[in-house]
Each structure stands twice: as structure tokens, then as C-alpha cells.
Design a protein around this motif. Sequence first.
Motif, short mmCIF file in Angstrom:
data_model
loop_
_atom_site.label_atom_id
_atom_site.label_comp_id
_atom_site.label_asym_id
_atom_site.label_seq_id
_atom_site.Cartn_x
_atom_site.Cartn_y
_atom_site.Cartn_z
N VAL A 45 -4.67 -52.18 -21.23
CA VAL A 45 -4.81 -53.60 -21.56
C VAL A 45 -5.97 -53.71 -22.54
CG1 VAL A 45 -5.32 -55.89 -20.66
CG2 VAL A 45 -3.96 -54.30 -19.30
N ALA B 168 2.66 -56.77 -27.28
CA ALA B 168 2.72 -55.51 -26.54
C ALA B 168 3.37 -54.51 -27.48
CB ALA B 168 3.56 -55.67 -25.29
N LEU C 234 -0.83 -53.47 -23.77
CA LEU C 234 -0.58 -54.89 -23.50
C LEU C 234 -1.80 -55.68 -23.93
CD1 LEU C 234 0.73 -54.48 -19.82
CD2 LEU C 234 2.13 -54.71 -21.89
N LEU D 159 6.09 -60.19 -16.76
CA LEU D 159 5.39 -58.96 -17.14
C LEU D 159 6.30 -57.75 -16.96
CD1 LEU D 159 1.79 -59.47 -15.75
CD2 LEU D 159 2.46 -59.21 -18.15
N VAL E 151 6.82 -55.05 -19.81
CA VAL E 151 6.54 -53.63 -19.55
C VAL E 151 7.85 -52.82 -19.68
CG1 VAL E 151 5.86 -51.99 -17.76
CG2 VAL E 151 4.50 -54.04 -18.14
N GLU F 114 8.85 -52.19 -23.29
CA GLU F 114 8.10 -51.10 -23.93
C GLU F 114 8.54 -49.74 -23.38
OE1 GLU F 114 6.54 -51.75 -26.55
OE2 GLU F 114 6.62 -53.92 -26.25
#
Length: 286
Positions: free
Chosen positions: A108, A116, A129, A142, A146, A149
Motif C-alpha cells: 500500500v 492499483a 494499491l 477491495l 485485488v 490485479e
Amino acid sequence: MGDVQHTAGSRKQARKTTAYRYPNERAILAVTLTLVILVIALTATATVCLSAVFVLAMLLISYLVTRSQHQALMANGRQVTPRSTPGLHAIVEESARRLQPGPVQVFVVPSRTMNAYTFGLSSPKTVVLHAPLLQAMDGDELRFVVGHEMGHVSLGHTWLNSLVGGLAGIPSPFFASALLALAFLWWNRACEFSADRAGLLACGDLRKAVSALVKLAAGSNARTRADLEKAVQRIEAEDDHPLSGLGEALRTHPMMVRRIEELQRYAASSQYRRLQARMSRDVMRG
Ligand SMILES: [Zn+2]
């Protein structure tokens, strides 16, 4: 007997109206054509060799850029661990169990923007992120980001991007360069659709996947419900302009309105339901 035939042949030759051809004309033509083919073969080989050198150089450059990006992350970012961010770590673990991206580190980083991304040529791959995502999004949203990605990682987009980008960047005449660049961007946009599907498989909720995309489009300034509604209106108006498709052709990401439509189509497909069920079964089995 043979002699008679030979004489007949010569007589036939002599009767042809093109019999005046200079004796070596045909042989010289053969030599000329052989030379042309040789030159074409040699220049083609040289182009292939130079292209290979160019692509290797581009790969080396992107490896070095990736390494320095990673070092900067180590300095400015916070790696997601069970200790540093237990909630987010659980989301990362769950998404990884479903999508099987292989070794991935998640960081992060402080930022003002909502974004992201992922990168890496060697293992482990890195997912980054931007911190505002954690404030703006709930757990399922989220999970979509996630998962998106991780989808890029699972499908090999991180290293393919360096390789295909290098290939498409091969020095070539202007028209060819432009064509290769457009084709590369086209592939980039296809990768985004694939990664969105991975995001949906990770979060399992179309409504949340769409709201994550809306929040990404709205940016970190969007705080209220009214801001998000405005973002939805902007997204819906994206393809109203007749030239909007042309603008999209020059971008790495498809228009948000198309990403949402594609997600809706995929969510309604039996392919999605089957894969989602299989991933849940695999996770249960461990
Ligand atoms: Zn993406």
C-alpha cells in the motif's frame, strides 16, 4: 535416329520468331533473380537479428525499471502482512486462493489518486494499491480490485506487457509504428477485460464489482453519494460522442461504460457460474 531428331529440334527452334534471343539473356536473368532473393533473405535475417537485440534491450530496461520501482516501494510503501493490515491481508489471501497467481507481494503506497497496478518480470510479482482505495472501498470492492490485479499476474500480463511492448516498439517506418502501437493498445484493453473477470471471480458480487469500478472512475475526491452519482452519469455518457471510440483506441484502458457492460455480460454467462463454482470447490478443499 537421334541426329535426325536433333536436326528437327534445331529446325523447330530456328522457326520460332523469338529465336534471336541473345545467348546469355536467360542465364543472366537467373543470376539476377537469385541475387534478389539472396538480398531479401539477408536483409530479413538482419532485421530479425536487430529486432531480437532491440527486444532483449527493452526487456533489460524494463527489468531495471521494475527493480528500481520495487526499491522505491520498499522505502515508501507498506507491505500487506497479517500484522500490518490484517483485514486486507485476509482479502489478499482469499483472492490468491481463488485465482492462484503464484507468489505475489502486495504493497500500500501513500497517494492522492485511486489506483492499483501490478508489475514484475521475476517472482514474486508485485501488486500496488494506492492508500485512498482502503478508505473508499469496502471489503468486497477491495476483493474486486485485488482480484483484478491478481488476474493480470495469473494471465502473465506483467511479463507479456514488457515483451509485447518491446516487440511493438521495434523501430519501423511511421505507418508501421503507428499500426503496431495501436495493436499493442488493443491487446492492453483486452487484458483489462480479462482482469475485470478475475476481479469478479474474486469478489463474487457483480454489484460490488461495478461499484468498485465507479469508485475508481470517481477518483479520491468523490466522497459523497452525490459525487458517485455524478460519476455514474459521466460513465453512462462516455460512449455518447461519435468519436469516443476513436479516443478509446489510443488508450490502455477501455471506457468504463464498456468495462461495466462486459462484466454484466460475463456475470450472466454459464461460463462464469461454472468457473466460480469450481473455484469455490477448490478453495473448500484447500
Ligand atoms: Zn488492469
